[in-house]
Design a protein around this motif. Structure first.
Motif, PDB file in Angstrom:
ATOM      1  N   PRO A 178      29.389   1.559   0.287  1.00  0.00           N
ATOM      2  CA  PRO A 178      28.441   0.782  -0.597  1.00  0.00           C
ATOM      3  C   PRO A 178      29.139   0.238  -1.784  1.00  0.00           C
ATOM      4  O   PRO A 178      28.739  -1.012  -2.162  1.00  0.00           O
ATOM      5  N   ALA A 179      30.075   0.672  -2.624  1.00  0.00           N
ATOM      6  CA  ALA A 179      30.487   0.073  -3.648  1.00  0.00           C
ATOM      7  C   ALA A 179      31.452  -1.179  -3.318  1.00  0.00           C
ATOM      8  O   ALA A 179      31.263  -2.176  -3.882  1.00  0.00           O
ATOM      9  N   GLU A 180      32.185  -0.755  -2.131  1.00  0.00           N
ATOM     10  CA  GLU A 180      33.002  -2.299  -2.012  1.00  0.00           C
ATOM     11  C   GLU A 180      32.075  -3.281  -1.164  1.00  0.00           C
ATOM     12  O   GLU A 180      32.481  -4.704  -1.600  1.00  0.00           O
ATOM     13  N   TYR A 181      31.061  -2.884  -0.171  1.00  0.00           N
ATOM     14  CA  TYR A 181      30.434  -4.033   0.275  1.00  0.00           C
ATOM     15  C   TYR A 181      29.478  -4.913  -0.995  1.00  0.00           C
ATOM     16  O   TYR A 181      29.386  -5.983  -0.862  1.00  0.00           O
ATOM     17  N   HIS A 203      23.996  -7.663   6.788  1.00  0.00           N
ATOM     18  CA  HIS A 203      23.770  -7.204   8.241  1.00  0.00           C
ATOM     19  C   HIS A 203      24.903  -5.920   8.379  1.00  0.00           C
ATOM     20  O   HIS A 203      25.993  -6.223   8.519  1.00  0.00           O
ATOM     21  N   CYS A 204      24.335  -4.747   8.495  1.00  0.00           N
ATOM     22  CA  CYS A 204      25.290  -3.624   8.521  1.00  0.00           C
ATOM     23  C   CYS A 204      25.047  -2.866   9.531  1.00  0.00           C
ATOM     24  O   CYS A 204      23.654  -2.620   9.993  1.00  0.00           O
ATOM     25  N   ALA A 213      22.562   2.214   3.127  1.00  0.00           N
ATOM     26  CA  ALA A 213      23.185   2.312   1.761  1.00  0.00           C
ATOM     27  C   ALA A 213      23.966   1.130   1.418  1.00  0.00           C
ATOM     28  O   ALA A 213      23.575   0.675   0.406  1.00  0.00           O
ATOM     29  N   ASN A 214      24.721   0.720   2.341  1.00  0.00           N
ATOM     30  CA  ASN A 214      25.336  -0.625   2.253  1.00  0.00           C
ATOM     31  C   ASN A 214      24.250  -1.865   1.932  1.00  0.00           C
ATOM     32  O   ASN A 214      24.835  -2.583   0.952  1.00  0.00           O
ATOM     33  N   VAL A 245      14.721   0.523   4.737  1.00  0.00           N
ATOM     34  CA  VAL A 245      15.015  -0.448   3.839  1.00  0.00           C
ATOM     35  C   VAL A 245      13.663  -0.771   3.237  1.00  0.00           C
ATOM     36  O   VAL A 245      13.585  -1.005   1.716  1.00  0.00           O
ATOM     37  N   VAL A 246      12.570  -1.152   3.865  1.00  0.00           N
ATOM     38  CA  VAL A 246      11.406  -1.677   3.132  1.00  0.00           C
ATOM     39  C   VAL A 246      10.767  -0.540   2.312  1.00  0.00           C
ATOM     40  O   VAL A 246      10.387  -0.925   1.151  1.00  0.00           O
ATOM     41  N   MET A 247      10.943   0.833   2.679  1.00  0.00           N
ATOM     42  CA  MET A 247      10.355   1.912   2.133  1.00  0.00           C
ATOM     43  C   MET A 247      10.928   2.172   1.018  1.00  0.00           C
ATOM     44  O   MET A 247      10.417   2.670  -0.128  1.00  0.00           O
TER      45      MET A 247
END
Length: 514
Positions: A178-181, A203-204, A213-214, A245-247
Motif C-alpha cells: 500500500p505505501a509504495e503503490y 488495477h491490483c 488495500a493497495n 472497495v465500494v463498501m
C-alpha cells in the motif's frame, strides 16, 4: 465539501474470466452485465475482443444490451487489436477502448524485446489509433508497479498528449504494498505536467492479499478509478473485490475523499449470480458477500448487537442486498410472478417458448422443495443453458446403489449425439461410480481438475450446485449442474463439461497480463 466521484470499473467479464475454468458464454456475460448496470457500475470491461470470435460477439452483445454503463474492450497496443475492439464497442451508448503495453524493464527486455523508446512510440501510436475510433480511450502500463519512475513519467505524459483520458497503472503481479503503490501515483501526478487532463486508475492483483488495500491507498493519493471484480474473481489469486472497495468508501465517508454512484443493494444478488455462472463459490467468511459476513456466534457479540446494532456491525446487511434474496415463490406461484422475478434478476427470455421452458422447470423444482429463492432461479437458468450448450451428451436418468461395506454401483442413461446410451460402473463412492460410468462411453482423456458441491440455499431440501472442471490439451472448462439430488447434479455437471470440451465453447481465454 464536494467529494470526487470514484469511477468503478468492473472487469469481472474480462479479467475475472481469466480465472482457470471461469469462462462465460455470451448469454451469461449479458446476464451479469445487466446486473452490473442495475448496480450502476460506471465502466464494464466486457472482454478482449481480439481473443476469439466468441469474445468479440460477447463484447458486441453486451454493448448492445447495456445502456447506462460505459462498455469497454481490452486491446494490446497493436492495430488489429484496436480495430477489433473499436468494432466491438461501436454499438454501445458509451464505448471505451482500453489499450496497454508492458513498461517494466523485465517485461520490455524479455517479453517484448523492445527498447524503452520503441515501447513509448508504440504506446503513443496505439492511443492515436484508438482515439480515431472512440472518444474514450484508456491506456495501461502493464506491470506498472515495477516500472522505473522516470520512464513512467515520460510515457504517461506522452499518451495523455496523444488523447488518453484514463491512465491505469496496474500492479499486474500483485507485488506492490500500500505505501509504495500509493506514493507511486502521488509522484506520477506531481511529476507529469499534463496529469490534470486524465483520471488515474488502480488495477491490483491479490497475490499477497493486498489488492483492496493497495487500491484504497491509491485512492488516497489521487486515483479516481478503481478496477475490480465481483467476489474478487480473477486470474491467480484474483483482483480487488468490487464489494469491498465500494463498501469501504460508503462506510468510511469520514476518511475517504471520494464517493461512488453504486447502488449497493444489488451487491449480494450479483455476487450470487457470478458464483453460479462461474462455479466459484464464495467462501463463508468473505467480507460483505460471505454467508457469515453478518453472522454473530459469540454470546458477547450477540448481546451487544441486540442492545445496539452498531456495537459490532459497521454496515447493515440489508444495505448490500442480504434481505432482497428471499423470494416467496412456490408451487402455486403464477407465470407472471415468476417472469417478473426473473427480470429483476437480469434474466430475460428471447421467446415465449424459452419462458415456458423456464416456468416448467420452476414448477418441477417447486414440487421438490417448498420455497424457491433467487439463487434457485439463477441455478435453474444456468442448468438449462448447460443442457443446450451442445447436443453431444444429454442426461436422461440414473440409478445408484450404495450399501455400507460394498462398492457403490451407478447405472446411467444419457444420449450421445441423439442416440440413447446405457452404461454402468462401480467406484469408491457414488460420484466416482457415476463419472467412471460416463467415461466408459466418452473416453475423453480429460483430467478432473476440480469437483465442487455447494448448497444453493439452506436446508436439507436445497439444490446442490455442482461444478466439474475438466482440462485437456491446455483447454479448461467448467461444467455445472443443479439438482436436489447432488449425485444427479454431479452427472449433469460432468456431461456439461464434456459438451464444452468437445464443442470448444468456453475454452479458457487468452491471458493478457494486465
Amino acid at each position: 465539501m464536494q467529494k470526487d466521484n470514484l469511477v468503478i470499473f468492473d472487469t469481472t467479464l474480462r479479467d475475472g474470466e481469466q480465472s482457470p475454468g471461469a469462462s462465460m458464454t455470451k448469454d451469461e456475460k449479458i446476464r451479469i452485465a445487466k446486473m452490473l448496470e442495475k448496480m450502476k457500475v460506471d465502466v464494464i470491461e466486457a472482454g478482449f475482443a481480439i481473443a476469439s470470435p466468441g469474445d468479440f460477439e460477447a463484447v458486441q452483445a453486451v454493448a448492445a444490451a447495456v445502456k447506462d454503463s460505459t462498455i469497454c474492450s481490452l486491446a494490446r497496443a497493436v492495430r488489429p487489436d484496436i480495430e477489433r475492439a473499436g468494432d466491438a464497442v461501436k454499438g454501445a451508448n458509451s464505448g471505451r477502448i482500453h489499450t496497454f503495453i508492458a513498461t517494466s524493464p523485465i517485461h520490455m527486455k524479455y517479453k517484448l524485446q523492445l527498447e524503452p523508446d520503441q515501447v513509448l512510440a508504440q504506446a503513443v501510436e496505439a492511443v492515436k489509433m484508438a482515439r480515431n475510433l472512440c472518444d474514450d480511450v484508456e491506456f495501461s502500463l502493464e506491470d506498472g508497479s515495477r516500472t522505473e519512475p522516470e520512464f513512467m513519467y515520460r510515457i504517461v505524459e506522452a499518451v495523455i498528449a496523444a488523447g488518453a483520458r484514463t491512465i491505469n497503472i496496474p500492479d499486474t503481479v500483485g507485488y506492490g504494498t500500500p505505501a509504495e503503490y500509493g506514493v507511486m501515483f502521488k509522484n506520477v501526478i506531481e511529476n507529469v505536467p499534463n496529469s490534470d487532463l486524465a483520471i488515474f486508475s488502480a488495477h491490483c492483483h491479490n497475490d499477497l492479499g493486498l489488492a483492496v488495500a493497495n487500491s484504497m491507498e491509491a485512492v488516497m493519493n489521487g486515483v479516481r478509478q478503481v478496477e475490480c471484480t465481483i467476489n474478487g474473481l480473477g486470474e491467480r489469486a484474483g483482483n480487488a473485490s468490487l464489494e469491498e472497495v465500494v463498501m469501504a468508501v460508503n462506510t468510511r465517508k469520514d476518511f475517504y475523499p471520494v464517493e461512488s454512484r453504486i447502488d449497493p443493494v444489488h451487491i449480494v444478488p450479483t455476487s450470487r449470480l457470478v458464483a453460479t455462472v462461474t462455479g466459484f463459490p464464495v467462501q463463508p467468511n468473505k467480507a460483505i458477500v460471505g454467508a457469515n459476513a453478518f453472522a454473530h456466534e459469540s454470546g458477547i457479540h450477540q448481546d451487544g448487537v441486540l442492545k445496539h446494532r452498531e456495537t459490532y456491525e459497521i454496515m447493515k446487511a440489508e444495505d448490500v442486498g442480504w434481505n432482497t434474496n428471499k423470494l416467496v415463490l412456490g408451487k402455486h406461484s403464477g407465470r407472471a410472478a415468476v417472469k417478473a422475478r426473473f427480470e429483476e434478476l437480469g434474466i430475460s427470455f428471447d421467446s415465449q417458448e424459452s419462458l415456458n421452458d423456464a416456468f416448467k422447470r420452476f414448477k418441477e423444482l417447486a414440487d421438490k422443495k417448498h420455497e424457491i429463492f433467487d439463487e434457485d432461479l439463477q441455478a435453474l437458468v444456468s442448468d438449462a443453458e448447460a443442457e443446450f450448450t451442445a447436443e453431444i451428451y444429454a442426461f436422461e436418468s440414473m440409478e445408484v446403489n450404495c450399501k455400507t461395506g460394498e462398492k457403490p454401483l451407478a447405472k446411467l442413461s444419457f444420449t450421445k449425439n441423439g442416440e440413447n446410451v446405457s452404461t454402468e460402473s462401480d467406484g469408491s463412492g457414488p460420484v466416482d461410480a457415476v463419472f467412471k460410468a460416463i467415461e466408459k462411453v466418452a473416453n475423453s482423456n480429460a483430467e478432473l481438475a476440480l469437483y465442487s458441491v455447494n448448497a444453493i440455499t439452506a436446508g436439507t431440501e436445497a439444490q446442490g450446485d455442482v461444478t466439474v472442471r475438466l482440462s485437456r490439451a491446455g483447454s479448461i472448462v467448467n461444467g455445472v449442474g443443479a439438482d436436489t439430488d447432488v449425485v444427479a447434479a454431479s452427472a449433469k455437471a460432468y456431461l456439461h463439461a464434456l459438451n464444452l470440451l468437445e464443442s470448444g465453447v468456453k475454452a479458457h481465454p487468452q491471458h493478457t497480463g494486465v
